[in-house]
Design a protein around this motif. Structure first.
Motif, PDB file in Angstrom:
ATOM      1  N   PRO A  46       0.829  -1.214   0.000  1.00 42.02           N
ATOM      2  CA  PRO A  46       0.000   0.000   0.000  1.00 42.02           C
ATOM      3  C   PRO A  46       0.862   1.263   0.000  1.00 42.02           C
ATOM      4  O   PRO A  46       2.086   1.187   0.145  1.00 42.02           O
ATOM      5  N   ILE A  47       0.210   2.408  -0.124  1.00 45.13           N
ATOM      6  CA  ILE A  47       0.939   3.665  -0.095  1.00 45.13           C
ATOM      7  C   ILE A  47       1.751   3.743   1.190  1.00 45.13           C
ATOM      8  O   ILE A  47       1.366   3.179   2.216  1.00 45.13           O
ATOM      9  N   PRO A  48       2.908   4.401   1.161  1.00 44.72           N
ATOM     10  CA  PRO A  48       3.845   4.359   2.294  1.00 44.72           C
ATOM     11  C   PRO A  48       3.256   4.713   3.654  1.00 44.72           C
ATOM     12  O   PRO A  48       3.553   4.047   4.642  1.00 44.72           O
ATOM     13  N   GLU A  49       2.416   5.742   3.743  1.00 46.73           N
ATOM     14  CA  GLU A  49       1.903   6.130   5.050  1.00 46.73           C
ATOM     15  C   GLU A  49       0.984   5.056   5.649  1.00 46.73           C
ATOM     16  O   GLU A  49       0.985   4.836   6.856  1.00 46.73           O
ATOM     17  N   LEU A  50       0.221   4.359   4.827  1.00 50.43           N
ATOM     18  CA  LEU A  50      -0.625   3.273   5.335  1.00 50.43           C
ATOM     19  C   LEU A  50       0.191   2.011   5.572  1.00 50.43           C
ATOM     20  O   LEU A  50      -0.062   1.277   6.527  1.00 50.43           O
ATOM     21  N   ARG A  51       1.149   1.775   4.710  1.00 52.00           N
ATOM     22  CA  ARG A  51       2.020   0.602   4.887  1.00 52.00           C
ATOM     23  C   ARG A  51       2.713   0.647   6.245  1.00 52.00           C
ATOM     24  O   ARG A  51       2.757  -0.353   6.961  1.00 52.00           O
ATOM     25  N   GLY A 116     -10.685   8.708  -4.609  1.00 50.71           N
ATOM     26  CA  GLY A 116      -9.489   9.368  -4.115  1.00 50.71           C
ATOM     27  C   GLY A 116      -9.373   9.433  -2.616  1.00 50.71           C
ATOM     28  O   GLY A 116      -8.335   9.824  -2.088  1.00 50.71           O
ATOM     29  N   ARG A 117     -10.416   9.042  -1.889  1.00 50.49           N
ATOM     30  CA  ARG A 117     -10.411   9.199  -0.434  1.00 50.49           C
ATOM     31  C   ARG A 117     -10.591   7.904   0.352  1.00 50.49           C
ATOM     32  O   ARG A 117     -10.594   7.916   1.570  1.00 50.49           O
ATOM     33  N   LEU A 118     -10.748   6.789  -0.326  1.00 46.97           N
ATOM     34  CA  LEU A 118     -10.952   5.504   0.339  1.00 46.97           C
ATOM     35  C   LEU A 118      -9.891   4.538  -0.151  1.00 46.97           C
ATOM     36  O   LEU A 118      -9.621   4.455  -1.350  1.00 46.97           O
ATOM     37  N   ARG A 140      -9.789   9.193   3.911  1.00 47.93           N
ATOM     38  CA  ARG A 140      -9.076  10.459   4.084  1.00 47.93           C
ATOM     39  C   ARG A 140     -10.055  11.604   3.832  1.00 47.93           C
ATOM     40  O   ARG A 140     -10.220  12.060   2.698  1.00 47.93           O
ATOM     41  N   PRO A 141     -10.703  12.097   4.907  1.00 48.35           N
ATOM     42  CA  PRO A 141     -11.650  13.196   4.727  1.00 48.35           C
ATOM     43  C   PRO A 141     -10.947  14.522   4.460  1.00 48.35           C
ATOM     44  O   PRO A 141     -11.514  15.397   3.819  1.00 48.35           O
ATOM     45  N   GLU A 142      -9.742  14.672   4.967  1.00 48.41           N
ATOM     46  CA  GLU A 142      -8.970  15.894   4.759  1.00 48.41           C
ATOM     47  C   GLU A 142      -7.536  15.508   4.462  1.00 48.41           C
ATOM     48  O   GLU A 142      -7.273  14.888   3.459  1.00 48.41           O
ATOM     49  N   GLU A 143      -6.625  15.820   5.370  1.00 48.02           N
ATOM     50  CA  GLU A 143      -5.205  15.568   5.140  1.00 48.02           C
ATOM     51  C   GLU A 143      -4.746  14.176   5.575  1.00 48.02           C
ATOM     52  O   GLU A 143      -3.877  13.592   4.962  1.00 48.02           O
ATOM     53  N   LEU A 147      -8.526   5.153   9.982  1.00 44.53           N
ATOM     54  CA  LEU A 147      -9.002   3.777   9.902  1.00 44.53           C
ATOM     55  C   LEU A 147     -10.481   3.762  10.261  1.00 44.53           C
ATOM     56  O   LEU A 147     -10.855   4.189  11.358  1.00 44.53           O
ATOM     57  N   ILE A 148     -11.327   3.282   9.339  1.00 41.43           N
ATOM     58  CA  ILE A 148     -12.767   3.263   9.607  1.00 41.43           C
ATOM     59  C   ILE A 148     -13.337   1.856   9.707  1.00 41.43           C
ATOM     60  O   ILE A 148     -14.485   1.682  10.109  1.00 41.43           O
ATOM     61  N   ASP A 149     -12.538   0.851   9.340  1.00 42.92           N
ATOM     62  CA  ASP A 149     -13.045  -0.520   9.395  1.00 42.92           C
ATOM     63  C   ASP A 149     -11.862  -1.474   9.435  1.00 42.92           C
ATOM     64  O   ASP A 149     -10.859  -1.262   8.749  1.00 42.92           O
TER      65      ASP A 149
END
Length: 162
Positions: A46-51, A116-118, A140-143, A147-149
């Motif tokens: 996944p993208i680095p920040e989530l990884r 773009g946000r999920l 990602r609602p903003e910046e 984690l929602i689930d």
């Protein structure tokens, strides 16, 4: 063969939210049917920040630090406010380790952006007897990503019967 199904933290019953003052729906812990895949998996990391978040979670689980793993993972999530639900999920994770053995490694199974946000991230956590599948849904609602689930299961039939 008995099946192990983890308690799952899910957001249910989300109706329209009319204002900030309205209370958010409560996450619930419940057993759900096994996760279903959406087609061929994208096994890229996944993208680095989530990884970084997800892999720190798995490293803590491998070290036997179940409580720390969940506390760190949920630190910015509203899911953390549901202490009883998180406690049940931690207990179910410990039960899975008792049933399937020690966690030894992990790898990404599927990653995908939904708009773009999920972002949905699925990993396999290796245990002595069989892996567990973990799915994390970030929004990602903003910046910052939230984690929602989070869901985990031991059903692998749909992964191997392609």
């Amino acid at each position: 063969m008995s099946r192990w199904a983890a308690g799952l933290i899910v957001l249910g019953g989300l109706g329209p939210v009319h204002s900030w003052g309205q209370a958010a729906p409560s996450p619930q812990v419940r057993d759900l049917p096994p996760l279903r895949t959406h087609g061929e998996p994208n096994a890229q990391a996944p993208i680095p920040e989530l990884r970084a978040l997800v892999e720190r979670f798995f490293k803590d689980l491998i070290a036997g630090e179940i409580q720390k793993a969940f506390q760190d993972l949920l630190v910015t999530s509203r899911l953390s406010s549901r202490h009883e639900n998180v406690s049940v999920l931690m207990d179910k994770t410990a039960q899975a380790f008792t049933y399937y053995g020690k966690a030894t490694g992990f790898e990404p199974y599927d990653t995908r952006a939904v708009g773009g946000r999920l972002y949905v991230v699925t990993y396999l956590l290796d245990l002595d007897l069989q892996p567990l599948r973990w799915r994390f849904v970030y929004y990602r609602p903003e910046e910052a990503w939230k984690l929602i689930d989070i869901r985990v299961d031991d059903a692998l039939e749909d992964l191997i019967s392609r």
